[in-house]
Design a protein around this motif. Structure first.
Motif, short mmCIF file in Angstrom:
data_model
loop_
_atom_site.label_atom_id
_atom_site.label_comp_id
_atom_site.label_asym_id
_atom_site.label_seq_id
_atom_site.Cartn_x
_atom_site.Cartn_y
_atom_site.Cartn_z
N ALA A 7 39.41 1.09 56.75
CA ALA A 7 37.86 1.41 57.54
C ALA A 7 37.46 2.94 57.63
CB ALA A 7 37.38 -0.05 57.81
N TYR A 8 37.06 3.57 57.90
CA TYR A 8 36.33 4.17 58.40
C TYR A 8 35.40 4.15 59.07
CZ TYR A 8 38.57 6.94 54.71
OH TYR A 8 39.75 7.36 53.18
N VAL A 9 35.83 3.99 60.73
CA VAL A 9 35.48 4.00 62.24
C VAL A 9 34.80 5.08 62.90
CG1 VAL A 9 34.98 2.68 64.04
CG2 VAL A 9 35.96 1.79 62.12
N VAL A 10 33.49 5.60 64.02
CA VAL A 10 32.67 6.12 64.76
C VAL A 10 32.28 4.90 65.77
CG1 VAL A 10 31.31 7.15 65.93
CG2 VAL A 10 31.74 7.34 62.88
N GLU A 11 33.49 5.29 66.29
CA GLU A 11 34.05 4.54 67.73
C GLU A 11 33.20 3.62 68.20
OE1 GLU A 11 36.45 2.00 68.42
OE2 GLU A 11 37.95 3.46 67.54
N ASP A 12 32.28 5.14 68.99
CA ASP A 12 31.03 5.53 70.04
C ASP A 12 29.97 6.61 69.20
OD1 ASP A 12 29.36 5.39 71.75
OD2 ASP A 12 30.42 5.78 73.76
N HIS A 13 29.14 5.92 69.02
CA HIS A 13 28.38 6.51 67.71
C HIS A 13 27.56 7.56 69.46
CE1 HIS A 13 29.10 3.81 65.24
NE2 HIS A 13 28.15 4.88 64.11
N GLY A 14 27.13 7.60 70.25
CA GLY A 14 26.91 7.96 71.08
C GLY A 14 27.91 9.62 71.95
N GLY A 15 28.79 9.57 70.91
CA GLY A 15 29.12 10.80 71.49
C GLY A 15 29.43 11.48 70.49
N ALA A 16 28.88 10.95 68.94
CA ALA A 16 29.11 12.10 68.44
C ALA A 16 27.34 12.33 67.31
CB ALA A 16 29.82 11.43 67.34
N CYS A 17 27.09 13.36 66.75
CA CYS A 17 26.11 13.98 66.08
C CYS A 17 26.56 15.24 64.70
CB CYS A 17 25.31 14.55 67.34
SG CYS A 17 25.40 16.22 67.78
N LEU A 18 25.19 14.77 64.15
CA LEU A 18 25.43 15.49 62.55
C LEU A 18 24.26 16.32 62.65
CD1 LEU A 18 26.94 15.33 60.19
CD2 LEU A 18 25.78 13.46 59.38
N ILE A 19 24.80 17.72 62.66
CA ILE A 19 23.76 18.24 61.79
C ILE A 19 24.15 19.10 60.33
CG2 ILE A 19 22.73 20.86 62.82
CD1 ILE A 19 24.32 20.17 64.93
N GLU A 20 23.03 18.72 59.47
CA GLU A 20 23.34 18.43 58.02
C GLU A 20 22.39 19.66 57.37
OE1 GLU A 20 24.14 15.13 56.31
OE2 GLU A 20 22.55 14.41 56.90
N ASN A 21 22.49 19.95 56.20
CA ASN A 21 21.29 20.67 55.09
C ASN A 21 20.92 22.31 56.03
OD1 ASN A 21 21.15 18.65 54.04
ND2 ASN A 21 19.35 18.12 55.15
N ILE A 22 22.17 22.87 56.60
CA ILE A 22 21.46 24.41 57.18
C ILE A 22 21.43 25.11 56.39
CG2 ILE A 22 22.91 25.62 58.42
CD1 ILE A 22 24.39 23.46 60.15
N THR A 23 20.84 26.19 56.65
CA THR A 23 20.76 27.32 55.73
C THR A 23 20.49 28.34 56.07
OG1 THR A 23 19.23 25.77 53.57
CG2 THR A 23 19.02 27.77 53.44
N LEU A 24 21.86 29.28 55.65
CA LEU A 24 21.96 30.13 56.73
C LEU A 24 20.45 31.87 56.02
CD1 LEU A 24 25.39 30.66 56.52
CD2 LEU A 24 24.30 30.43 58.76
N VAL A 25 19.96 32.62 56.47
CA VAL A 25 19.01 33.63 56.58
C VAL A 25 19.46 34.91 57.33
CG1 VAL A 25 16.95 31.54 55.39
CG2 VAL A 25 17.16 32.37 58.23
N ALA A 26 18.41 36.02 57.00
CA ALA A 26 18.61 37.00 57.05
C ALA A 26 18.15 37.28 58.55
CB ALA A 26 18.23 37.84 56.39
#
Length: 343
Positions: free
Chosen positions: A324-343
């Motif tokens: 099982a994959y576990v995040v012990e405390d969600h308050g101590g994690a955040c995810l940033i996704e769909n980042i697109t680099l532009v000029a």
């Protein structure tokens, strides 16, 4: 298979028999439940094969499902109480919540062709080569599932899901499901992307990756985690390439090249140490302490069968573990996704 290879394999099976506590060598075509002591040795070897695996929690659990262990400390515990008016109120400092875990079976099945065994058999470290080939791939797959797994299919499909998305539910998906308020996947509603670059505006993105990370730490983590010096930013390959490649690819004086080497070896994003980890999505950033990520494996849940398949000229290793994959405390994690680099 040459006689030399056969002798090397026989010795390998005797070593496995000793590891598993058998009275003789491990036998072909027999399924073995790996004893807890032997399982722990295998897990230790697995962790030694990867720096990242050493830095997260790899925890044995007895039950297939249950409450999270709450490793680490969650909210602050300091307080004051006027005991003439109120009782003191102790709290549990561990990060327990109502989100439990479920260990599900993952197969780690491999094969080695006779001709490769023949090449390896002449080396004195034959057993280590065979063992390490399996362990290193297993560690890579654990990380790949942890960062890309979104579901568990009854029959996974590596062709349709090359990043093992259908093997188990990984850490990033756990954050998406259990703490969607800690996921940033767009700035402009409906755009499905976060623009980063000089042409980006506050309505659609950020000017720099550093600004993205600083904003996420300030607004998406619980207050007591924001100043935690053990926070890291796990950064996708494409994003680190954009941040550092222009500097690396430029012509520099020797002193500047020396400074650049130091910069690359001490990569930081938004004042956090930046990490590259195999299998991590190329357009995402995960901010957390590494000891906030756990992999639970069921004690006694590892099984192994080795088959000599002369019809295919190969030795087949069938191995499984309940994980099982576990995040012990969600308050101590955040995810940033769909980042697109532009000029």
């Amino acid at each position: 298979m040459t006689p030399q290879t056969k002798l090397a394999l026989d010795q390998y099976f005797r070593t496995l028999g000793q590891l598993y506590g058998l009275s003789g060598p491990l036998e072909m075509n027999c399924k073995y439940n790996v004893a807890p002591s032997a399982q722990q040795k295998l897990e230790s070897r697995l962790q030694e094969s990867s720096d990242f695996m050493r830095r997260i929690n790899n925890v044995p659990v007895n039950e297939l499902m249950g409450e999270k262990l709450g490793l680490g400390i969650g909210s602050p515990i300091a307080s004051t109480t006027d005991t003439t008016q109120h009782d003191r109120q102790p709290i549990d400092p561990s990060t327990m919540d109502q989100i439990g875990y479920i260990c599900t079976k993952t197969d780690f099945d491999t094969l080695v062709r006779y001709e490769k065994l023949d090449m390896w058999a002449k080396f004195p470290d034959f057993q280590a080569r065979l063992r390490d080939a399996i362990l290193q791939r297993t560690a890579l797959d654990v990380m790949t599932v942890g960062f890309n797994g979104v579901s568990r299919a009854a029959n996974s499909d590596r062709t349709a899901n090359p990043m093992l998305q259908d093997v188990n539910v990984g850490w990033l998906q756990k954050i998406r499901i259990n703490a969607p308020q800690r996921v940033l996947n767009e700035v402009d509603d409906g755009s499905g992307e976060i623009l980063v670059g000089s042409s980006a505006t506050s309505q659609n993105g950020y000017k720099t990756l550093d600004a993205v990370v600083v904003d996420a730490v300030e607004n998406m983590l619980d207050p007591w985690y924001r100043e935690d010096t053990q926070l890291v930013a796990v950064v996708g390959r494409k994003l680190m390439h954009d941040k550092y490649f222009p500097l690396i690819n430029s012509v520099q004086a020797p002193t500047e090249r020396l400074a650049m080497d130091a910069l690359v070896s001490q990569m930081r994003v938004g004042n956090l140490s930046a990490m590259r980890v195999p299998g991590f999505p190329p357009d995402a950033i995960l901010i957390t302490r590494l000891d906030n990520l756990s992999r639970y494996y069921q004690t006694g849940g590892r099984r192994r069968t080795i088959v000599d398949n002369p019809k295919r000229d190969q030795i087949e290793n069938y191995e499984s573990s309940n994980d099982a994959y576990v995040v012990e405390d969600h308050g101590g994690a955040c995810l940033i996704e769909n980042i697109t680099l532009v000029a």
